[in-house]
Design a protein around this motif. Structure first.
Motif, PDB file in Angstrom:
ATOM      1  N   ASP A  63       9.093  -0.186   6.745  1.00 24.40           N
ATOM      2  CA  ASP A  63       8.740  -0.715   5.727  1.00 24.40           C
ATOM      3  C   ASP A  63       9.156  -1.233   3.597  1.00 24.40           C
ATOM      4  OD1 ASP A  63       5.946  -1.223   7.439  1.00 24.40           O
ATOM      5  OD2 ASP A  63       5.968   0.600   6.994  1.00 24.40           O
ATOM      6  N   GLY A  64      10.790  -1.298   4.418  1.00 21.32           N
ATOM      7  CA  GLY A  64      11.209  -0.952   2.956  1.00 21.32           C
ATOM      8  C   GLY A  64      12.400  -1.870   3.160  1.00 21.32           C
ATOM      9  N   ALA A  65      12.724  -3.246   2.009  1.00 22.51           N
ATOM     10  CA  ALA A  65      14.066  -2.959   1.474  1.00 22.51           C
ATOM     11  C   ALA A  65      14.774  -3.199   0.494  1.00 22.51           C
ATOM     12  CB  ALA A  65      14.931  -4.251   2.626  1.00 22.51           C
ATOM     13  N   THR A  66      15.974  -3.593  -0.388  1.00 22.30           N
ATOM     14  CA  THR A  66      16.217  -3.998  -1.524  1.00 22.30           C
ATOM     15  C   THR A  66      17.317  -5.130  -1.639  1.00 22.30           C
ATOM     16  OG1 THR A  66      15.319  -2.334  -2.639  1.00 22.30           O
ATOM     17  CG2 THR A  66      17.037  -3.385  -4.035  1.00 22.30           C
ATOM     18  N   ILE A  67      17.141  -5.586  -1.771  1.00 24.51           N
ATOM     19  CA  ILE A  67      17.697  -7.074  -2.392  1.00 24.51           C
ATOM     20  C   ILE A  67      18.486  -7.198  -3.639  1.00 24.51           C
ATOM     21  CG2 ILE A  67      18.346  -9.726  -2.639  1.00 24.51           C
ATOM     22  CD1 ILE A  67      16.030  -9.821  -0.450  1.00 24.51           C
ATOM     23  N   LEU A  68      19.943  -6.953  -4.039  1.00 17.17           N
ATOM     24  CA  LEU A  68      20.725  -6.583  -4.967  1.00 17.17           C
ATOM     25  C   LEU A  68      21.364  -8.052  -5.046  1.00 17.17           C
ATOM     26  CD1 LEU A  68      21.829  -4.508  -6.118  1.00 17.17           C
ATOM     27  CD2 LEU A  68      23.719  -5.155  -5.262  1.00 17.17           C
ATOM     28  N   THR A  69      20.416  -8.276  -6.655  1.00 23.53           N
ATOM     29  CA  THR A  69      20.959  -9.438  -7.720  1.00 23.53           C
ATOM     30  C   THR A  69      21.708  -8.999  -8.685  1.00 23.53           C
ATOM     31  OG1 THR A  69      18.881  -8.868  -9.166  1.00 23.53           O
ATOM     32  CG2 THR A  69      18.547 -10.292  -7.340  1.00 23.53           C
ATOM     33  N   ASP A  82       0.763  -1.368   0.011  1.00 24.93           N
ATOM     34  CA  ASP A  82      -0.204  -0.191   0.478  1.00 24.93           C
ATOM     35  C   ASP A  82       0.866   1.560   0.482  1.00 24.93           C
ATOM     36  OD1 ASP A  82      -2.478  -1.889  -0.006  1.00 24.93           O
ATOM     37  OD2 ASP A  82      -2.685  -1.230   2.341  1.00 24.93           O
ATOM     38  N   GLU A  83       1.942   1.004  -0.252  1.00 27.94           N
ATOM     39  CA  GLU A  83       2.549   2.310   0.214  1.00 27.94           C
ATOM     40  C   GLU A  83       3.744   2.697  -0.979  1.00 27.94           C
ATOM     41  OE1 GLU A  83       3.055   4.544   2.881  1.00 27.94           O
ATOM     42  OE2 GLU A  83       1.526   3.481   3.752  1.00 27.94           O
ATOM     43  N   LEU A  84       4.621   3.588  -1.586  1.00 29.88           N
ATOM     44  CA  LEU A  84       5.791   3.644  -2.073  1.00 29.88           C
ATOM     45  C   LEU A  84       6.662   2.499  -2.121  1.00 29.88           C
ATOM     46  CD1 LEU A  84       5.289   7.104  -2.790  1.00 29.88           C
ATOM     47  CD2 LEU A  84       4.342   5.401  -4.386  1.00 29.88           C
ATOM     48  N   GLY A  85       7.468   1.930  -3.134  1.00 30.59           N
ATOM     49  CA  GLY A  85       8.385   1.251  -2.795  1.00 30.59           C
ATOM     50  C   GLY A  85       9.467   1.848  -2.544  1.00 30.59           C
ATOM     51  N   PRO A  86      10.678   0.708  -2.251  1.00 27.37           N
ATOM     52  CA  PRO A  86      12.000   1.597  -1.180  1.00 27.37           C
ATOM     53  C   PRO A  86      12.610   2.183  -2.524  1.00 27.37           C
ATOM     54  CG  PRO A  86      12.010  -0.551  -1.782  1.00 27.37           C
ATOM     55  CD  PRO A  86      10.848  -0.123  -1.916  1.00 27.37           C
ATOM     56  N   GLU A  87      13.023   3.660  -2.541  1.00 29.91           N
ATOM     57  CA  GLU A  87      14.532   3.853  -2.902  1.00 29.91           C
ATOM     58  C   GLU A  87      15.390   3.143  -3.608  1.00 29.91           C
ATOM     59  OE1 GLU A  87      15.517   8.077  -3.140  1.00 29.91           O
ATOM     60  OE2 GLU A  87      13.007   8.648  -2.861  1.00 29.91           O
ATOM     61  N   PHE A  88      15.614   2.503  -4.652  1.00 33.11           N
ATOM     62  CA  PHE A  88      17.225   2.116  -4.595  1.00 33.11           C
ATOM     63  C   PHE A  88      18.248   2.608  -3.620  1.00 33.11           C
ATOM     64  CE2 PHE A  88      21.178   0.616  -6.751  1.00 33.11           C
ATOM     65  CZ  PHE A  88      20.826  -1.050  -6.549  1.00 33.11           C
ATOM     66  N   PRO A  89      19.056   1.993  -3.212  1.00 32.33           N
ATOM     67  CA  PRO A  89      19.725   2.700  -1.760  1.00 32.33           C
ATOM     68  C   PRO A  89      20.875   2.828  -2.222  1.00 32.33           C
ATOM     69  CG  PRO A  89      18.966   0.102  -1.378  1.00 32.33           C
ATOM     70  CD  PRO A  89      18.702   0.892  -2.748  1.00 32.33           C
TER      71      PRO A  89
END
Length: 159
Positions: free
Chosen positions: A34-40, A12-19
């Motif tokens: 409410d946000g995190a990014t996994i790096l592939t 329901d929220e905007l996604g995290p910005e790219f760290p």
């Protein structure tokens, strides 16, 4: 999965910005809850992601994974979903499965060196995210083996 990212977010929220930094080379938790990014490793394509929900820290499996990092994350809404930028991952269990609060996430990865910056139409990278409710703690790296993560960590130190 696109642009080297798997996102963890409240839908329901905007996604995290790219760290700007991935200190551990694998996952960066957003400054806001409410946000995190996994790096592939691959920039575009298909990855395999599995989610496990646990009552506490599970036994550590160092044999089957190349990178393993544990982080704390807060869910203010009780919703923390795994998705790609375009919602291109199948529906997976809610990581904040016990409602709002703090969680530990143990993120496992393998295969990121197979085709770094390339694309894949079938899964060549595999991820396991284990979630349990726990008070916040510092990031805990358990295993660093892949070259992709080493390069990310090296760039972070140099810049």
């Amino acid at each position: 999965m696109s642009y080297h990212q798997i996102q963890l977010l409240d839908l329901d929220e905007l996604g995290p910005e790219f760290p700007p930094r991935f200190d551990n080379g694998l996952i960066a938790v957003d400054d806001e809850p409410d946000g995190a990014t996994i790096l592939t490793g691959i920039a575009l394509g298909v990855v395999e992601v599995e989610v496990q929900l646990a009552d506490g820290p599970p036994p550590l499996d160092l044999d089957n994974w190349e990178e393993i990092v544990e982080v704390s994350i807060e869910s203010t809404s009780g919703s923390l979903s795994v998705c790609g930028l375009d919602g291109d991952l199948p529906a997976l269990p809610n990581l904040a499965w016990q409602g709002a609060g703090f969680y530990r996430l143990r993120v496992h990865a393998r295969g990121r060196d197979t085709r770094p910056d390339g694309s894949a139409s079938t899964p060549i990278e595999h991820y396991l995210i284990t979630s349990w409710q726990a008070e916040p703690q510092p990031d805990m790296p358990f295993k660093y083996v892949d070259l992709y993560g080493a390069e990310v960590r090296r760039r972070r130190i140099v810049s």
